[in-house]
Write an enzyme that holds these catalytic residues in place. Structure first.
Site, PDB file in Angstrom:
ATOM      1  N   CYS A 188       2.964  61.331  52.806  1.00  0.00           N
ATOM      2  CA  CYS A 188       2.726  60.701  51.639  1.00  0.00           C
ATOM      3  C   CYS A 188       3.449  60.765  50.672  1.00  0.00           C
ATOM      4  O   CYS A 188       4.485  61.716  50.441  1.00  0.00           O
ATOM      5  CB  CYS A 188       1.258  61.117  51.081  1.00  0.00           C
ATOM      6  SG  CYS A 188       1.118  62.831  50.696  1.00  0.00           S
ATOM      7  N   CYS A 224       4.062  64.399  49.448  1.00  0.00           N
ATOM      8  CA  CYS A 224       4.959  65.384  50.552  1.00  0.00           C
ATOM      9  C   CYS A 224       6.424  65.022  50.230  1.00  0.00           C
ATOM     10  O   CYS A 224       7.096  65.894  50.399  1.00  0.00           O
ATOM     11  CB  CYS A 224       4.337  64.848  51.780  1.00  0.00           C
ATOM     12  SG  CYS A 224       2.685  65.202  52.050  1.00  0.00           S
TER      13      CYS A 224
END
Length: 83
Positions: free
Chosen positions: A15, A18
């Site tokens: 994501c 991340c």
């Protein structure tokens, strides 16, 4: 004999948070010239193995240092210096 390079794993499904965590970690390692390899880990198996309950996570040599948030560069520097 030289010791094996130390490893930082940035754990998460890929994501935006991340990816930002990976960017922060890679930036700190590069600018501080730290002896770590940085690896992005998206596999759930490894997250379960480390006991990571929330992403993004940052693990150093198999020990989770940060979980569920993006670490600030300063706190990451301090945590790595303390190892």
């Amino acid at each position: 004999m030289e010791s094996a390079p130390r490893k930082i794993e940035v754990l998460g499904p890929g994501c935006a948070r991340c990816k930002e965590t990976y960017r922060v970690v890679a930036h700190v390692v590069e600018t501080e010239k730290l002896p770590f390899t940085v690896q992005k880990v998206e596999g759930m198996e490894r997250m379960i193995e480390l006991g990571l309950l929330a992403t993004p996570g940052v693990a150093v040599d198999g020990k989770v240092l940060f979980s569920g948030r993006i670490p600030k560069a300063e706190e990451l520097r301090a945590a790595l210096a303390a190892l």
